[in-house]
Design an enzyme around this catalytic site. Structure first.
Site, PDB file in Angstrom:
ATOM      1  N   GLU A 113      -6.561  -1.160  -6.954  1.00  0.00           N
ATOM      2  CA  GLU A 113      -5.707  -0.245  -7.713  1.00  0.00           C
ATOM      3  C   GLU A 113      -4.658  -1.088  -8.445  1.00  0.00           C
ATOM      4  O   GLU A 113      -3.897  -1.814  -7.800  1.00  0.00           O
ATOM      5  CB  GLU A 113      -5.011   0.750  -6.783  1.00  0.00           C
ATOM      6  CG  GLU A 113      -5.962   1.759  -6.148  1.00  0.00           C
ATOM      7  CD  GLU A 113      -5.252   2.722  -5.192  1.00  0.00           C
ATOM      8  OE1 GLU A 113      -5.686   3.879  -5.096  1.00  0.00           O
ATOM      9  OE2 GLU A 113      -4.278   2.315  -4.527  1.00  0.00           O
ATOM     10  N   HIS A 170      -3.367  -3.565  -5.645  1.00  0.00           N
ATOM     11  CA  HIS A 170      -3.633  -3.086  -4.287  1.00  0.00           C
ATOM     12  C   HIS A 170      -5.100  -3.266  -3.923  1.00  0.00           C
ATOM     13  O   HIS A 170      -5.970  -2.538  -4.402  1.00  0.00           O
ATOM     14  CB  HIS A 170      -3.230  -1.600  -4.194  1.00  0.00           C
ATOM     15  CG  HIS A 170      -3.356  -1.028  -2.824  1.00  0.00           C
ATOM     16  ND1 HIS A 170      -3.699   0.282  -2.576  1.00  0.00           N
ATOM     17  CD2 HIS A 170      -3.195  -1.596  -1.607  1.00  0.00           C
ATOM     18  CE1 HIS A 170      -3.741   0.486  -1.279  1.00  0.00           C
ATOM     19  NE2 HIS A 170      -3.443  -0.637  -0.667  1.00  0.00           N
ATOM     20  N   SER A 179       0.827  -1.203   0.000  1.00  0.00           N
ATOM     21  CA  SER A 179       0.000   0.000   0.000  1.00  0.00           C
ATOM     22  C   SER A 179       0.862   1.254   0.000  1.00  0.00           C
ATOM     23  O   SER A 179       0.341   2.349  -0.173  1.00  0.00           O
ATOM     24  CB  SER A 179      -0.964   0.009   1.180  1.00  0.00           C
ATOM     25  OG  SER A 179      -0.317  -0.373   2.344  1.00  0.00           O
ATOM     26  N   ASN A 188      -4.867   6.446  -1.045  1.00  0.00           N
ATOM     27  CA  ASN A 188      -4.152   6.886   0.148  1.00  0.00           C
ATOM     28  C   ASN A 188      -3.576   8.291   0.009  1.00  0.00           C
ATOM     29  O   ASN A 188      -3.172   8.907   0.985  1.00  0.00           O
ATOM     30  CB  ASN A 188      -3.051   5.892   0.521  1.00  0.00           C
ATOM     31  CG  ASN A 188      -3.626   4.731   1.313  1.00  0.00           C
ATOM     32  OD1 ASN A 188      -4.701   4.847   1.897  1.00  0.00           O
ATOM     33  ND2 ASN A 188      -2.930   3.616   1.320  1.00  0.00           N
TER      34      ASN A 188
HETATM   35  P1  NAI Z   1      -0.073  -9.393   8.055  1.00  0.00           P
HETATM   36  O1  NAI Z   1       1.004  -9.079   9.010  1.00  0.00           O
HETATM   37  O2  NAI Z   1      -1.455  -9.694   8.552  1.00  0.00           O
HETATM   38  O3  NAI Z   1       0.377 -10.644   7.138  1.00  0.00           O
HETATM   39  C1  NAI Z   1       1.641 -10.760   6.552  1.00  0.00           C
HETATM   40  C2  NAI Z   1       1.947 -12.245   6.423  1.00  0.00           C
HETATM   41  O4  NAI Z   1       3.109 -12.387   5.607  1.00  0.00           O
HETATM   42  C3  NAI Z   1       2.253 -12.915   7.743  1.00  0.00           C
HETATM   43  O5  NAI Z   1       1.452 -14.071   7.881  1.00  0.00           O
HETATM   44  C4  NAI Z   1       3.745 -13.273   7.657  1.00  0.00           C
HETATM   45  O6  NAI Z   1       4.071 -14.478   8.314  1.00  0.00           O
HETATM   46  C5  NAI Z   1       3.947 -13.396   6.170  1.00  0.00           C
HETATM   47  N1  NAI Z   1       5.311 -13.123   5.721  1.00  0.00           N
HETATM   48  C6  NAI Z   1       6.136 -12.130   6.128  1.00  0.00           C
HETATM   49  N2  NAI Z   1       7.293 -12.186   5.442  1.00  0.00           N
HETATM   50  C7  NAI Z   1       7.193 -13.234   4.586  1.00  0.00           C
HETATM   51  C8  NAI Z   1       8.067 -13.785   3.602  1.00  0.00           C
HETATM   52  N3  NAI Z   1       9.266 -13.278   3.370  1.00  0.00           N
HETATM   53  N4  NAI Z   1       7.614 -14.843   2.900  1.00  0.00           N
HETATM   54  C9  NAI Z   1       6.414 -15.388   3.122  1.00  0.00           C
HETATM   55  N5  NAI Z   1       5.546 -14.907   4.046  1.00  0.00           N
HETATM   56  C10 NAI Z   1       5.936 -13.829   4.769  1.00  0.00           C
HETATM   57  O7  NAI Z   1      -0.102  -8.175   7.013  1.00  0.00           O
HETATM   58  P2  NAI Z   1      -1.317  -7.649   6.116  1.00  0.00           P
HETATM   59  O8  NAI Z   1      -2.081  -6.626   6.851  1.00  0.00           O
HETATM   60  O9  NAI Z   1      -2.030  -8.814   5.533  1.00  0.00           O
HETATM   61  O10 NAI Z   1      -0.502  -6.874   4.971  1.00  0.00           O
HETATM   62  C11 NAI Z   1       0.213  -7.544   3.986  1.00  0.00           C
HETATM   63  C12 NAI Z   1       0.540  -6.595   2.859  1.00  0.00           C
HETATM   64  O11 NAI Z   1      -0.656  -6.002   2.355  1.00  0.00           O
HETATM   65  C13 NAI Z   1       1.465  -5.442   3.200  1.00  0.00           C
HETATM   66  O12 NAI Z   1       2.266  -5.150   2.101  1.00  0.00           O
HETATM   67  C14 NAI Z   1       0.476  -4.301   3.456  1.00  0.00           C
HETATM   68  O13 NAI Z   1       1.038  -3.039   3.263  1.00  0.00           O
HETATM   69  C15 NAI Z   1      -0.557  -4.588   2.403  1.00  0.00           C
HETATM   70  N6  NAI Z   1      -1.904  -4.037   2.652  1.00  0.00           N
HETATM   71  C16 NAI Z   1      -2.453  -4.100   3.892  1.00  0.00           C
HETATM   72  C17 NAI Z   1      -3.732  -3.588   4.103  1.00  0.00           C
HETATM   73  C18 NAI Z   1      -4.368  -3.661   5.453  1.00  0.00           C
HETATM   74  O14 NAI Z   1      -5.358  -2.962   5.670  1.00  0.00           O
HETATM   75  N7  NAI Z   1      -3.865  -4.461   6.367  1.00  0.00           N
HETATM   76  C19 NAI Z   1      -4.517  -2.982   3.010  1.00  0.00           C
HETATM   77  C20 NAI Z   1      -3.861  -3.043   1.724  1.00  0.00           C
HETATM   78  C21 NAI Z   1      -2.591  -3.516   1.586  1.00  0.00           C
END
Ligand code: NAI
Length: 505
Positions: free
Chosen positions: A156, A144, A123, A194
């Site tokens: 997006e 996104h 994001s 954003n």
């Molecule tokens: P989260 O922390 O809930 O999940 C991330 C997951 O990725 C975790 O389960 C972790 O174990 C895993 N992970 C971390 N490094 C890894 C790697 N090298 N290889 C494989 N797995 C790995 O995070 P969330 O909230 O789901 O966000 C994920 C992405 O989505 C980020 O880039 C964030 O910026 C983006 N995003 C988040 C939003 C939100 O509202 N939470 C909205 C839109 C985008």
């Protein structure tokens, strides 16, 4: 239509909140989906979680039971990254860290076929930076989603400097085939949503800081007059102040400290105090058990108002005339400058000047300024402010008139542009600059704000409704009042006014 075929193997990496949601969306659309997370067991847990979500939909009668089984059967937890080699589209939703994501993309590039699309759900990171150093940067594109991915329509599709337009087009069509509402965006800080949404929070925070009104009143005005689902304080309490403040800081820094995006000390203080919103039980509001939600303020009037005079056309406020008539008020119309006379009071739509300044400059006595409403014929509340020399009786008459038309009237201090007008003008200004800088088309930007953050109207369409000249006047006056570059009008609005053109041309 260049959407990926439904039988194409999709892989999602990162089984957190977003990755699980995206995997569900792809599987619901019919794709076989592999889900990988480097935390052992996380992918299997996520699939079990999706199964529970789908079971709830079946219980509510929103999904046939057979569909649930078929969707879950298409979801396969993967134990190692290697097993994703046959994917034609990989969407990564891992931790938001540039070097970690870059390392993953390097591995994927070596693993997957040359024509595999490598999509990132980031994001805030630059798609250009994510793709830098890869052999096939043209295959890297932003996809996104918004949280929760299965429910939020917007996607997006973000192109970096090297992204192949055909890859972006394929992802756009694929998102559409998945039932989403895609928009194209160029990789610039905050992409569309954003970035363009920043003033929604910033103007309320500033109004609070300058003592315009309390949180509950400002929130109620954005809801009941502006038609937004939530006001800025209740919304940031829901998002979490740590998250919302971090996004503002990242956009501000990415734009080299452009004051348009300046973070708020009011919000920083909440973050410093650990008052992060609902999740900690306290933000702008208290969520402690039994805590009472503060109510918006409302002016009462003792004036018995039976008539008023409309002088000239009221512009965007014109539907109020019919509403006044329908409420039994004797309305006389005559030529003039677009104001309403009631008793000793003059009511006018704000043009971004202070009431006190405008009263002096135009020689108006007892001036009461009225805020913008999304729809004056249905709004349930409206903000007013008044000049320093407006008498109590005149104000009472103004409130009496609006109350009789069925509006709750909330007072705000004499600040430029009141609440809804100033917020919408600044949203439109940011949207206009994003169009000017080629971040997205006017149509896509309006769509993104409706589908991504549920705005009742796209900011550019809203500015056209208000009138480009009036929107520009509001911004010019805001800038004059504050003397800050934060309020400088976008060149696109200026050009559009000069050409007499349309923002969607
Ligand atoms: P989260 O922390 O809930 O999940 C991330 C997951 O990725 C975790 O389960 C972790 O174990 C895993 N992970 C971390 N490094 C890894 C790697 N090298 N290889 C494989 N797995 C790995 O995070 P969330 O909230 O789901 O966000 C994920 C992405 O989505 C980020 O880039 C964030 O910026 C983006 N995003 C988040 C939003 C939100 O509202 N939470 C909205 C839109 C985008």
């Amino acid at each position: 239509m260049s959407a990926l075929d439904r039988n194409t193997q999709v892989a999602v990496i990162g089984a957190g909140a977003m990755g699980a949601g995206i995997a569900q969306v792809a599987a619901q659309a019919g794709h076989p989906v592999k889900l990988y997370d480097n935390r052992p067991g996380a992918a299997a847990q996520a699939v079990a979680g999706i199964d529970r979500q789908l079971a709830r939909l079946v219980e509510k009668g929103k999904l046939p039971a057979g569909e649930r089984e078929a969707i879950v059967a298409r979801l396969c937890p993967a134990d190692t990254l290697d097993t994703l080699a046959d994917a034609r589209l990989v969407i990564e939703a891992i931790v938001e860290n540039l070097s970690v994501k870059q390392a993953l993309l390097h591995e994927l590039e070596a693993l997957c076929a040359d024509d595999c699309i490598l999509a990132s759900n980031t994001s805030s990171l630059s798609i250009t930076s994510l793709a830098a150093g890869l052999k096939r940067p043209q295959q890297v594109v932003g996809m996104h989603f918004f949280n929760p991915a299965p429910l939020m329509a917007l996607v997006e599709v973000v192109s970096g400097l090297a992204t192949d337009p055909a890859v972006a087009a394929c992802l756009y069509d694929t998102a559409k085939a998945w039932g989403k509402q895609p928009v194209h965006a160029r990789s610039t800080p905050g992409f569309i949503v954003n970035r363009v949404a920043r003033p929604f929070y910033a103007e309320s925070l500033r109004l609070l800081q300058e003592g315009a009104a309390d949180c509950a009143s400002l929130d109620a005005l954005l809801r009941d007059a502006g038609g937004f689902r939530m006001g800025a304080f209740e919304l940031t309490d829901l998002i979490g102040h740590d998250v919302n403040y971090a996004v503002t800081c990242s956009v501000f820094e990415a734009f080299y400290g452009d004051f348009r995006f300046q973070p708020s000390l009011v919000q920083k203080e909440l973050v410093d105090a650990g008052r992060l919103g609902r999740k900690t039980g306290q933000g702008f509001y208290s969520y402690a058990e039994g805590a009472e939600r503060p109510q918006p303020t409302e002016l009462q009037s003792t004036a018995q108002v039976a008539s008023c005079v409309i002088e000239g056309h009221l512009g965007v406020m014109q539907p109020l005339v019919e509403r006044l008539r329908e409420s039994g008020i004797a309305v006389t119309e005559r030529a003039g400058n677009g104001v309403i006379q009631v008793g000793d009071a003059t009511l006018a739509l704000s043009d971004g000047r202070l009431a006190t300044q405008r009263a002096r400059e135009e020689g108006l006595r007892n001036l009461v300024l009225v805020d913008l409403a999304l729809d004056y014929s249905t709004a349930s509340r409206i903000a007013i402010s008044w000049s320093a020399d407006t008498t109590r009786e005149a104000r009472d008459q103004a409130v009496g008139l609006l109350t009789r038309a069925g509006l709750k009237v909330t007072a705000v201090a004499d600040l430029p542009g009141l609440v809804v007008l100033r917020t919408v003008a600044m949203l439109a200004n940011e949207a206009a600059d994003a169009v000017l800088q080629g971040v997205g088309s006017a149509a896509d930007i309006d769509l993104a704000m409706r589908a991504g953050v549920n705005y009742p109207c796209g900011p550019l369409a809203w500015a056209s409704r208000i009138g480009i000249s009036q929107t520009l006047r509001v911004l010019d006056n805001l800038q004059r009042s504050y003397g800050e570059s934060r309020y400088r009008p976008s060149l696109l609005l200026r050009r559009c006014e000069a050409q007499g053109g349309n923002l969607h041309d």
